[in-house]
Design an enzyme around this catalytic site. Sequence first.
Site, mmCIF file in Angstrom:
data_model
loop_
_atom_site.group_PDB
_atom_site.id
_atom_site.type_symbol
_atom_site.label_atom_id
_atom_site.label_comp_id
_atom_site.label_asym_id
_atom_site.label_seq_id
_atom_site.Cartn_x
_atom_site.Cartn_y
_atom_site.Cartn_z
ATOM 1 N N SER A 68 0.869 -1.267 0.046
ATOM 2 C CA SER A 68 -0.047 -0.018 -0.056
ATOM 3 C C SER A 68 0.798 1.289 0.178
ATOM 4 C CB SER A 68 -1.079 0.020 1.232
ATOM 5 O OG SER A 68 -1.918 1.031 1.134
ATOM 6 N N ASP A 69 0.411 2.383 -0.655
ATOM 7 C CA ASP A 69 1.147 3.487 -0.784
ATOM 8 C C ASP A 69 -0.065 4.608 -0.619
ATOM 9 O OD1 ASP A 69 3.855 4.605 -0.643
ATOM 10 O OD2 ASP A 69 2.799 5.855 -2.283
ATOM 11 N N GLN A 70 0.387 5.730 -0.079
ATOM 12 C CA GLN A 70 -0.919 6.920 -0.026
ATOM 13 C C GLN A 70 -0.055 8.224 -0.329
ATOM 14 O OE1 GLN A 70 -2.498 8.365 3.592
ATOM 15 N NE2 GLN A 70 -4.418 7.553 2.925
ATOM 16 N N GLY A 105 -2.923 3.504 -2.934
ATOM 17 C CA GLY A 105 -2.837 2.193 -3.847
ATOM 18 C C GLY A 105 -2.747 1.227 -3.125
#
Length: 195
Positions: A68-70, A105
């Site tokens: 995950s990425d933000q 993501g």
Amino acid sequence: MMPLVLASTSPFRRDLLARLRLPFVTAAPDVDETRRPGEPADALVQRLAEAKARAVAPAHPGALIIGSDQVACLGETILGKPGDRAGAIAQLEQASGRTVSFLTGLCLLDAAQGSCRVLCEPFRVHFRTLTHAQIEAYVDLEEPFNSAGSIRSEGLGIALFERLEGEDPAALIGLPLIRLTGLLGEAGVDVLAAR
């Protein structure tokens, strides 16, 4: 059930995933998070979510791996992690009275098969109009220096907001659990039955 790995060292993502009450381990991905020239924010978070999952896959060949990425976006500007007090104050002054879009993501990688599903979950935050003193008080209390857009909504950051808009409230903290539950289901893991 296949082993589950969270490719993140974020305590916030770890706490979110723990809500699903599935056994999992965490692994630190070694990924260059530099944005590519002209790369749209949604493409960036999806690329990095997948890169994080793939980075830990060799050490977990039979696992389902979550990456995950933000990022936080104010118009076309990406608000990254501020790094320090001055940066956090500047970001929050920019966001005051405006709407910030958080793009998260999410990747679920089946390391055994090599297949993955990647998506981007949006969430919009409408900020109150904040005074400089309010912003300084928040920054000094929360120290949100490693949070995208200087926001820790799981804490006092909620007081900065006028309204929230999105389908998956966990996405604001960095791991969209509603979407993840769906991806796990597609991979054969029924969150409500798997124990």
